[in-house]
Structures are given as C-alpha cells and as structure tokens.
Design a protein around this motif. Structure first.
Motif, short mmCIF file in Angstrom:
data_model
loop_
_atom_site.label_atom_id
_atom_site.label_comp_id
_atom_site.label_asym_id
_atom_site.label_seq_id
_atom_site.Cartn_x
_atom_site.Cartn_y
_atom_site.Cartn_z
N UNK A 1 10.29 18.04 1.13
CA UNK A 1 10.96 16.77 0.81
C UNK A 1 12.06 16.96 -0.23
N UNK A 2 12.19 18.17 -0.74
CA UNK A 2 13.27 18.49 -1.68
C UNK A 2 13.43 20.01 -1.64
N UNK A 3 14.61 20.49 -2.01
CA UNK A 3 14.82 21.94 -1.98
C UNK A 3 14.32 22.60 -3.27
N UNK A 4 14.11 21.78 -4.29
CA UNK A 4 13.80 22.30 -5.63
C UNK A 4 12.62 23.27 -5.66
N UNK A 5 11.56 22.94 -4.90
CA UNK A 5 10.35 23.77 -5.01
C UNK A 5 10.59 25.20 -4.52
N UNK A 6 11.50 25.36 -3.56
CA UNK A 6 11.85 26.71 -3.10
C UNK A 6 12.44 27.53 -4.25
N UNK A 7 13.10 26.83 -5.14
CA UNK A 7 13.69 27.52 -6.31
C UNK A 7 12.60 27.88 -7.31
N UNK A 8 11.72 26.93 -7.60
CA UNK A 8 10.68 27.23 -8.61
C UNK A 8 9.80 28.40 -8.18
N UNK A 9 9.42 28.42 -6.89
CA UNK A 9 8.52 29.50 -6.48
C UNK A 9 9.25 30.85 -6.43
N UNK B 1 20.35 18.40 0.59
CA UNK B 1 20.44 18.34 -0.87
C UNK B 1 21.22 19.52 -1.41
N UNK B 2 21.80 19.31 -2.57
CA UNK B 2 22.50 20.38 -3.29
C UNK B 2 21.85 20.35 -4.67
N UNK B 3 21.00 21.34 -4.93
CA UNK B 3 20.22 21.26 -6.17
C UNK B 3 20.40 22.51 -7.03
N UNK B 4 20.44 22.25 -8.30
CA UNK B 4 20.44 23.33 -9.29
C UNK B 4 19.22 23.17 -10.17
N UNK B 5 18.50 24.26 -10.39
CA UNK B 5 17.46 24.27 -11.42
C UNK B 5 17.97 25.19 -12.51
N UNK C 1 18.43 21.51 3.86
CA UNK C 1 17.86 20.28 4.41
C UNK C 1 16.58 19.90 3.68
N UNK C 2 16.38 18.60 3.59
CA UNK C 2 15.12 18.06 3.08
C UNK C 2 14.75 16.89 3.98
N UNK C 3 13.47 16.56 4.00
CA UNK C 3 12.97 15.55 4.94
C UNK C 3 12.06 14.57 4.21
N UNK D 1 0.86 -1.18 0.00
CA UNK D 1 0.00 0.00 0.00
C UNK D 1 0.90 1.23 0.00
N UNK D 2 0.34 2.35 -0.46
CA UNK D 2 1.16 3.54 -0.62
C UNK D 2 1.35 4.25 0.72
N UNK D 3 2.59 4.59 0.99
CA UNK D 3 2.93 5.27 2.24
C UNK D 3 3.47 6.66 1.90
N UNK D 4 2.85 7.69 2.46
CA UNK D 4 3.24 9.05 2.09
C UNK D 4 4.53 9.46 2.80
N UNK D 5 5.43 10.09 2.04
CA UNK D 5 6.78 10.32 2.58
C UNK D 5 7.00 11.71 3.17
N UNK D 6 6.00 12.59 3.02
CA UNK D 6 6.23 13.95 3.56
C UNK D 6 5.94 13.99 5.06
N UNK D 7 6.79 14.69 5.79
CA UNK D 7 6.57 14.91 7.22
C UNK D 7 5.55 16.03 7.38
#
Ligand code: ATP
Length: 436
Positions: free
Chosen positions: A147-155, A197-201, A177-179, A123-129
C-alpha cells in the motif's frame, strides 16, 4: 474559468489528446481506473524523472531503489498496516452507496441520493489488497500488494547503507506502484486504487529529526514551484496532533488548490525511529547504525517526503491549463514546464510536399536524440500550432520552402507565440539555451 469547468476541460483534453483514458474502456471502463495514453505516459514519466533528478541525481546523499511490490507478509505486521491500515466505512441505508465516514459533508446528507441521517454506524474497512502467492490458496499463501513503497526502503536499509557506505544523514528514494482498496476513489486520477508513489526515506541522527523535517518541507514545496505551479496555489498544512498517524512525530501536507478545494499532494512525515525499530524487532536483525566518529550506535530517525506521481501529474495539468484569446482567435494552451511537457519540440514541414519532407526529416533526426519530438505534417500550419499549444509543446520548428535555400527554420515559442528564424546548424544550440 469556473473551477468546475476547469476540471471538466482538463479531463476532456486528457481524453481527446491521448493523455489519460478510462481503463478497459471498450468494456465500459473499470471502477475508477485510468490508463495513461501516448502523451500521458510521457508527461507522467517526465514528472517522475524530474522528481528523480531533484531527489537522486542532483544530490550526493540519496541513493535509489526499486523493490518488489509483493513483500513478506511479516513486513505489514511490523509496519502496523495489518492492524491499522483501514478507513471508517458507512453505508447509506437509502441508496446503498458506501462512503468514507471522514469524507462526508458536514450537512450529514448522503452525497449520492441526498437522504438525511441515512448512514449506518461506521466500521473499519481494510485497505490492503490481498492475494495468494503460488498455486494453493490457503492462509499460508496470503500476500498483499504494497500500500506504499516506503516499506521496501526500510527493509533494505542495511543493504543499501552497507553497499553504498552512506552515513546518516542520507536517503533512499524509490518510485513505484502502490495499491489501496479505497472506499471512494474519484476526482479523476487524484484518488485511485492503483497509483504511483515517489518516496524518499531520509535517515538522520536522532537529534536532527526536527531540523531535517523543516528542510524537506521547504525543499518539496520549492520543487512544485520550480516546475511551474504558482506558489499561491500551494500550501503547507501541518497536521494537528490528533490527526497524526501512529508512527509520526510531525507531519505536514503539501496541498494544492484543486478545483474542489485544497487537497493533499504530498505528505512529509517525521517518522522518528518507528520503522527501523519495528523491523528490527520483527525480523530479529540489528538495524542500528554505528557512528565511528562519535563512537555511538543508534537507530536513525526518518524523515519521509511521500508524493503521488498521479496527483502531481493532475496538479501540473490543472495549473498549466489556460484558454485565451489571441489575435481574435481562441486557443487552449498547456503552459507546462518544458521539462514536463510530453514533447519539447514539434517539427512541422509547412506542407506535405515531397520537396520539404527530406529536410524536415533531417531536422527531426537532428533533434530526436536530445528531446522528445513530434513530427506532424497534416492540416494547416495554424491548426498544427494550436494542437501543439494544447499539449504544451514549448517549441515548434517549421521547415518551409525558404529553408531549402537558406538552411534556416522558423522556431515558434508556445508562450509568447513569437517566431525566430534560426539556421539549422545553430538549432540545437538555440533550443539548448531555452530548454532545461
Ligand atoms: P489521503 O488522505 O488523500 O487518502 P494519505 O494521507 O493516505 O492520502 P499518504 O499515505 O500520505 O496519503 O500517501 C502519500 C501520497 O501518495 C499522497 O500524498 C498522494 O500523493 C499519494 N496517494 C495516496 N493515496 C493515493 C490514492 N488512492 N490515489 C492516488 N494517489 C495517492
């Protein structure tokens, strides 16, 4: 050295020398969480600095960002995380352990108790805190740890683009940090629930996505090699079409040859226009870019190299660790790239005698503004060299009784173990030539 031994020895070294400790250890630890100790914080910081240097400092087409971990919950609706960020979970009916269904061994036996065909339906288990913001714990106060730093960049795409006047192709980089509430964390710092994470968009004109995807795959692979991971312990593994995430036009993983087999170190994805389109729709904001020269408006496509600072730290440690026999003595050496080593220089007065301390402290003061230095005056010089080898310090500077007379010190190279006599007034230049 056997692969299983390598992992044990690295974990042991990390504990013994203050690189990584089990978190909350005096309370018996806490569920696969780890703390970076006095040396580990230096190593991990150097990993992040090396990434930042390569991705931001040495480029004129990438700017940085440090966004909040808590974000508007709508972000996770738009990104698709609320609907789809889950892993398939199974329970073993025999021992009650839980596993990720896609990580089970092919034999079908429970990795914990060995029972066969003992798993429940997945069964599906959701990963976000999930948490609550403010004093009232109701549905309206629900928020998530990113759960990832990427969305902070997109917004922040518009904010960053308009304030810096960057034009595609350009990128926004972020470390943070990501959780993820992972079902089965493990393998030391490889998979944890809190990680960095170390992310580039990297935003590009739509027709250039494919070419930039290739470019970033190569760049990222080269980064690990340049920092000392042998190229035969790295591979770029393109995802099969059925493996691709919902947003991705193409993905390749940089994989490292971990002691338990090839594993992901970094993912590079061509996310096309998925993210900006979603955020434009959910926020009602115009996230297009107007290209004045070409007189056209478009939603930039995005190439995302997404690396884990903890996984990279582990890979650098595993690749650097060696045990060898030199002149009849065994030594452990971490052949870390000098840029990554916790300390670049050790200053070692030959003895603890008062006559040497002032000069040794002077040498330390000379080097400290430029490099991370350790000062150590305990134990025999041979043991101190070996302690430095073990934590990867590239150069050890010994101040001896002759130093007081001749104004020179002995510099020992970690890898060759050769020693040079160097005048103190030429020491900074000597080390400058050898340390990046
Ligand atoms: P995996 O398949 O191993 O769970 P993923 O494909 O979900 O990883 P991404 O979402 O692509 O990982 O995240 C990008 C990077 O972030 C990974 O390559 C990894 O370096 C790091 N990362 C992801 N999850 C974790 C974790 N639980 N612990 C440590 N690092 C992680």
């Amino acid at each position: 050295m056997a692969k299983a031994d390598l992992m044990d020895r690295v974990v042991n070294l990390c504990k013994r020398r203050g690189l990584v400790f089990p978190s909350s250890e005096i309370y018996g630890g806490f569920r696969s969480t780890w703390d970076y100790g006095p040396l580990g914080v230096l190593l991990k910081r150097n990993v992040k600095d090396a990434w930042w240097r390569s991705m931001v400092q040495l480029r004129d087409d990438v700017v940085g960002l440090d966004a909040a971990i808590l974000m508007a919950p709508r972000v996770w609706e738009a990104s698709g995380h609320l609907a789809t960020f889950s892993d398939p979970l199974v329970d073993c009916r025999n021992c009650k352990e839980r596993f990720r269904a896609d990580h089970l061994p092919e034999s079908g036996a429970c990795p914990n108790c060995g029972a066969k065909d003992s798993f429940t339906e997945a069964r599906q288990f959701h990963l976000m805190f999930k948490t609550h913001v403010g004093p009232v714990e109701d549905e309206a106060a629900v928020a998530y740890l990113r759960p990832e730093t990427a969305q902070g960049i997109f917004v922040n795409f518009l904010n960053a683009q308009t304030t810096t006047r960057k034009k595609p192709p350009f990128g926004i980089a972020q470390i943070g940090k990501a959780f993820r509430n992972e079902i089965t964390p493990g393998n030391f710092i490889f998979r944890t629930r809190e990680f960095e994470q170390m992310e580039l968009e990297y935003f590009v004109p739509p027709e250039d996505g494919g070419q930039w995807f290739e470019y970033w795959c190569q760049q990222r692979l080269d980064w690990y090699v340049d920092l000392g991971i042998p190229s035969d312990r790295l591979q770029l593994r393109p995802h099969d079409p059925d493996e691709l995430s919902h947003y991705s036009a193409a993905t390749a993983d940089v994989e490292f040859d971990y002691p338990w087999g090839w594993g992901e170190l970094e993912g590079i994805a061509n996310r096309a226009d998925f993210d900006l389109k979603q955020h434009a729709e959910y926020s009602g904001q115009d996230l297009t870019y107007f290209d004045q020269e070409a007189d056209r408006r478009y939603i930039p496509h995005v190439i995302e190299p997404s690396a884990g600072a903890d996984r990279a730290t582990l890979a650098f440690l595993l690749a650097a660790y060696a045990e060898e026999e030199v002149r009849g003595e065994r030594r452990t050496v971490l052949r870390l790239h000098p840029r990554l080593a916790p300390y670049q220089v050790a200053v070692l007065p030959l003895s603890k005698k008062d006559t040497l301390t002032p000069l040794a402290q002077e040498v330390l003061a000379l080097l400290q503004p430029r490099w991370m230095c350790e000062y150590d005056e305990t134990q025999s010089i041979g043991r101190r060299y070996r302690r430095q080898d073990e934590i990867g310090t590239p150069y050890a500077v010994t101040v001896d009784f002759d130093s007081i007379e001749d104004g020179a010190v002995t510099v020992r190279d970690r890898d060759s173990m050769e020693q040079d006599r160097v005048p103190i007034d030429g020491l900074v230049a000597y080390l400058d030539e050898r340390l990046p």
